[in-house]
Write a protein that holds these residues in place. Structure first.
Motif, PDB file in Angstrom:
ATOM      1  N   PRO A 166     -10.983  -1.745 -20.424  1.00 19.11           N
ATOM      2  CA  PRO A 166     -10.727  -0.716 -19.415  1.00 19.11           C
ATOM      3  C   PRO A 166     -11.123  -1.138 -17.988  1.00 19.11           C
ATOM      4  O   PRO A 166     -10.564  -0.631 -17.021  1.00 19.11           O
ATOM      5  CB  PRO A 166     -11.564   0.478 -19.896  1.00 19.11           C
ATOM      6  N   LYS A 167     -12.056  -2.065 -17.857  1.00 23.78           N
ATOM      7  CA  LYS A 167     -12.419  -2.578 -16.531  1.00 23.78           C
ATOM      8  C   LYS A 167     -11.254  -3.345 -15.920  1.00 23.78           C
ATOM      9  O   LYS A 167     -11.000  -3.255 -14.718  1.00 23.78           O
ATOM     10  CB  LYS A 167     -13.653  -3.480 -16.623  1.00 23.78           C
ATOM     11  N   ASP A 168     -10.536  -4.120 -16.752  1.00 24.34           N
ATOM     12  CA  ASP A 168      -9.353  -4.837 -16.271  1.00 24.34           C
ATOM     13  C   ASP A 168      -8.256  -3.852 -15.876  1.00 24.34           C
ATOM     14  O   ASP A 168      -7.588  -4.022 -14.853  1.00 24.34           O
ATOM     15  CB  ASP A 168      -8.827  -5.802 -17.345  1.00 24.34           C
ATOM     16  N   VAL A 169      -8.073  -2.815 -16.682  1.00 24.41           N
ATOM     17  CA  VAL A 169      -7.066  -1.786 -16.391  1.00 24.41           C
ATOM     18  C   VAL A 169      -7.400  -1.104 -15.063  1.00 24.41           C
ATOM     19  O   VAL A 169      -6.531  -0.913 -14.208  1.00 24.41           O
ATOM     20  CB  VAL A 169      -6.985  -0.757 -17.543  1.00 24.41           C
ATOM     21  N   ASP A 170      -8.651  -0.765 -14.877  1.00 23.43           N
ATOM     22  CA  ASP A 170      -9.095  -0.100 -13.650  1.00 23.43           C
ATOM     23  C   ASP A 170      -8.851  -0.982 -12.424  1.00 23.43           C
ATOM     24  O   ASP A 170      -8.335  -0.519 -11.406  1.00 23.43           O
ATOM     25  CB  ASP A 170     -10.583   0.242 -13.768  1.00 23.43           C
ATOM     26  N   LEU A 171      -9.191  -2.247 -12.530  1.00 21.73           N
ATOM     27  CA  LEU A 171      -9.027  -3.166 -11.397  1.00 21.73           C
ATOM     28  C   LEU A 171      -7.554  -3.377 -11.061  1.00 21.73           C
ATOM     29  O   LEU A 171      -7.174  -3.375  -9.888  1.00 21.73           O
ATOM     30  CB  LEU A 171      -9.705  -4.504 -11.711  1.00 21.73           C
ATOM     31  N   ALA A 172      -6.702  -3.519 -12.064  1.00 22.27           N
ATOM     32  CA  ALA A 172      -5.266  -3.679 -11.826  1.00 22.27           C
ATOM     33  C   ALA A 172      -4.683  -2.409 -11.202  1.00 22.27           C
ATOM     34  O   ALA A 172      -3.851  -2.476 -10.293  1.00 22.27           O
ATOM     35  CB  ALA A 172      -4.543  -4.029 -13.123  1.00 22.27           C
ATOM     36  N   SER A 173      -5.121  -1.243 -11.667  1.00 22.35           N
ATOM     37  CA  SER A 173      -4.661   0.032 -11.111  1.00 22.35           C
ATOM     38  C   SER A 173      -5.050   0.154  -9.647  1.00 22.35           C
ATOM     39  O   SER A 173      -4.258   0.598  -8.806  1.00 22.35           O
ATOM     40  CB  SER A 173      -5.256   1.202 -11.899  1.00 22.35           C
ATOM     41  N   GLN A 174      -6.247  -0.253  -9.340  1.00 21.00           N
ATOM     42  CA  GLN A 174      -6.742  -0.212  -7.960  1.00 21.00           C
ATOM     43  C   GLN A 174      -5.876  -1.094  -7.055  1.00 21.00           C
ATOM     44  O   GLN A 174      -5.522  -0.690  -5.945  1.00 21.00           O
ATOM     45  CB  GLN A 174      -8.196  -0.684  -7.949  1.00 21.00           C
ATOM     46  N   LEU A 175      -5.496  -2.267  -7.529  1.00 21.15           N
ATOM     47  CA  LEU A 175      -4.635  -3.169  -6.759  1.00 21.15           C
ATOM     48  C   LEU A 175      -3.271  -2.537  -6.501  1.00 21.15           C
ATOM     49  O   LEU A 175      -2.759  -2.570  -5.379  1.00 21.15           O
ATOM     50  CB  LEU A 175      -4.465  -4.503  -7.502  1.00 21.15           C
ATOM     51  N   MET A 176      -2.671  -1.947  -7.528  1.00 22.12           N
ATOM     52  CA  MET A 176      -1.349  -1.326  -7.376  1.00 22.12           C
ATOM     53  C   MET A 176      -1.372  -0.219  -6.321  1.00 22.12           C
ATOM     54  O   MET A 176      -0.461  -0.111  -5.498  1.00 22.12           O
ATOM     55  CB  MET A 176      -0.873  -0.757  -8.713  1.00 22.12           C
ATOM     56  N   ILE A 177      -2.420   0.587  -6.336  1.00 19.59           N
ATOM     57  CA  ILE A 177      -2.489   1.708  -5.399  1.00 19.59           C
ATOM     58  C   ILE A 177      -2.835   1.228  -3.995  1.00 19.59           C
ATOM     59  O   ILE A 177      -2.363   1.798  -3.007  1.00 19.59           O
ATOM     60  CB  ILE A 177      -3.457   2.785  -5.912  1.00 19.59           C
ATOM     61  N   LYS A 178      -3.585   0.176  -3.886  1.00 23.19           N
ATOM     62  CA  LYS A 178      -3.830  -0.415  -2.563  1.00 23.19           C
ATOM     63  C   LYS A 178      -2.503  -0.875  -1.956  1.00 23.19           C
ATOM     64  O   LYS A 178      -2.240  -0.665  -0.774  1.00 23.19           O
ATOM     65  CB  LYS A 178      -4.795  -1.587  -2.687  1.00 23.19           C
ATOM     66  N   GLU A 179      -1.656  -1.491  -2.781  1.00 25.36           N
ATOM     67  CA  GLU A 179      -0.330  -1.913  -2.313  1.00 25.36           C
ATOM     68  C   GLU A 179       0.533  -0.702  -1.949  1.00 25.36           C
ATOM     69  O   GLU A 179       1.216  -0.705  -0.943  1.00 25.36           O
ATOM     70  CB  GLU A 179       0.369  -2.756  -3.385  1.00 25.36           C
ATOM     71  N   LEU A 180       0.500   0.342  -2.787  1.00 25.41           N
ATOM     72  CA  LEU A 180       1.267   1.546  -2.514  1.00 25.41           C
ATOM     73  C   LEU A 180       0.836   2.190  -1.200  1.00 25.41           C
ATOM     74  O   LEU A 180       1.667   2.658  -0.420  1.00 25.41           O
ATOM     75  CB  LEU A 180       1.133   2.551  -3.668  1.00 25.41           C
ATOM     76  N   ALA A 181      -0.460   2.211  -0.938  1.00 18.46           N
ATOM     77  CA  ALA A 181      -0.976   2.801   0.301  1.00 18.46           C
ATOM     78  C   ALA A 181      -0.476   2.039   1.533  1.00 18.46           C
ATOM     79  O   ALA A 181      -0.395   2.604   2.619  1.00 18.46           O
ATOM     80  CB  ALA A 181      -2.508   2.834   0.271  1.00 18.46           C
ATOM     81  N   GLY A 182      -0.124   0.767   1.374  1.00 17.76           N
ATOM     82  CA  GLY A 182       0.379  -0.040   2.484  1.00 17.76           C
ATOM     83  C   GLY A 182       1.884   0.082   2.685  1.00 17.76           C
ATOM     84  O   GLY A 182       2.448  -0.506   3.615  1.00 17.76           O
ATOM     85  N   LEU A 183       2.557   0.826   1.822  1.00 19.21           N
ATOM     86  CA  LEU A 183       4.011   0.990   1.900  1.00 19.21           C
ATOM     87  C   LEU A 183       4.360   1.881   3.079  1.00 19.21           C
ATOM     88  O   LEU A 183       3.675   2.848   3.366  1.00 19.21           O
ATOM     89  CB  LEU A 183       4.518   1.618   0.599  1.00 19.21           C
ATOM     90  N   GLY A 184       5.448   1.565   3.741  1.00 14.26           N
ATOM     91  CA  GLY A 184       5.953   2.405   4.833  1.00 14.26           C
ATOM     92  C   GLY A 184       5.908   1.700   6.167  1.00 14.26           C
ATOM     93  O   GLY A 184       5.388   0.611   6.311  1.00 14.26           O
ATOM     94  N   LYS A 185       6.494   2.372   7.123  1.00 18.19           N
ATOM     95  CA  LYS A 185       6.582   1.806   8.473  1.00 18.19           C
ATOM     96  C   LYS A 185       5.788   2.662   9.429  1.00 18.19           C
ATOM     97  O   LYS A 185       5.428   3.751   9.197  1.00 18.19           O
ATOM     98  CB  LYS A 185       8.051   1.749   8.905  1.00 18.19           C
TER      99      LYS A 185
END
Length: 185
Positions: A166-185
Motif C-alpha cells: 500500500p505504500k507503493d500504491v500511495d506514492l504512485a497515487s500521489q505522483l498522478m495527482i501532482k501531475e493532474l494538478a499541473g494540468l491546464g493553462k
C-alpha cells in the motif's frame, strides 16, 4: 561560419526538446485552468500482472479489486488535499478517468516483493468530450532519500511484503495527482 551554424542548430534542438509538454490537449482554447479547475473522479481501472516468481494460487497479496480500491481511495484523498476534487453535486466539472498497469514484481521465492513497475494514463473529459490526457510508462516508486535506502534494505532482506505494498500504491497515487494538478493553462 560553420561553427555559428552548428551553435544555432544545437540551440534550436535543445529549445525544441525543452518545450515538450507531458500533457496533450484536444480542445482550444483549453477549458482547464491550472490551480483553479476542480475535477470529478470517474473510473480508476487497475490492470494487475504478476511478474516472474509469483506463486500460483497464492492469495497473500492484494487482488486486482483490492488494489483498484486502494488506488481509488488514495487518488481521491490526494485530489482533496490538492484542492482539485470537485464537490459531488458539481455536475459541470471535468471527469478524470485513470488506467493503471501495475506489474507486481517478486523477490526470489515469491514470498517478498520488489518495487512494482507502473504505467498510468489519465484522461480528462467533459460531457463526453476528451479535453486532455497525460501519462507515464514503466516507472517505479521513488521514496525520499533516507526512506529509499530503508525500502531498498527491506527489499534486499526479503522483508518488503503485502503490508508494504500500500505504500507503493500511495506514492504512485500521489505522483498522478501532482501531475493532474499541473494540468491546464
Amino acid at each position: 561560419m560553420l561553427r555559428s551554424l552548428l551553435i544555432c542548430t544545437c540551440i534550436l534542438f535543445f529549445a525544441g526538446c525543452s518545450s515538450h509538454s507531458m500533457y496533450n490537449y484536444y480542445v482550444e482554447p483549453v477549458p482547464i485552468t491550472k490551480g483553479v479547475t476542480k475535477y470529478k473522479l470517474g473510473t480508476v481501472k487497475v490492470n494487475l500482472t504478476l511478474g516472474h516468481g509469483a506463486i500460483e494460487g497464492d492469495e497473500t497479496f492484494a487482488s486486482e479489486e483490492v488494489l483498484n480500491q486502494e488506488f481509488f481511495d488514495d487518488i481521491q484523498k490526494y485530489m482533496q488535499e490538492q484542492g482539485i476534487l470537485a464537490a459531488s453535486e458539481n455536475q459541470e466539472s471535468p471527469t478524470v478517468d485513470i488506467t493503471i498497469d501495475y506489474k507486481r514484481t517478486f523477490n526470489i521465492g515469491g514470498k517478498a516483493l520488489r518495487k512494482p513497475e507502473i504505467s498510468h494514463h489519465v484522461v480528462v473529459s467533459q460531457n463526453g468530450k476528451k479535453l486532455a490526457d497525460f501519462g507515464m510508462s514503466h516507472y517505479t516508486t521513488k521514496y525520499a532519500y533516507f526512506e529509499e535506502a530503508a525500502v531498498d534494505f527491506k527489499i534486499l532482506s526479503f522483508l518488503w511484503d503485502e503490508k508494504d505494498e500500500p505504500k507503493d500504491v500511495d506514492l504512485a497515487s500521489q505522483l498522478m495527482i501532482k501531475e493532474l494538478a499541473g494540468l491546464g493553462k
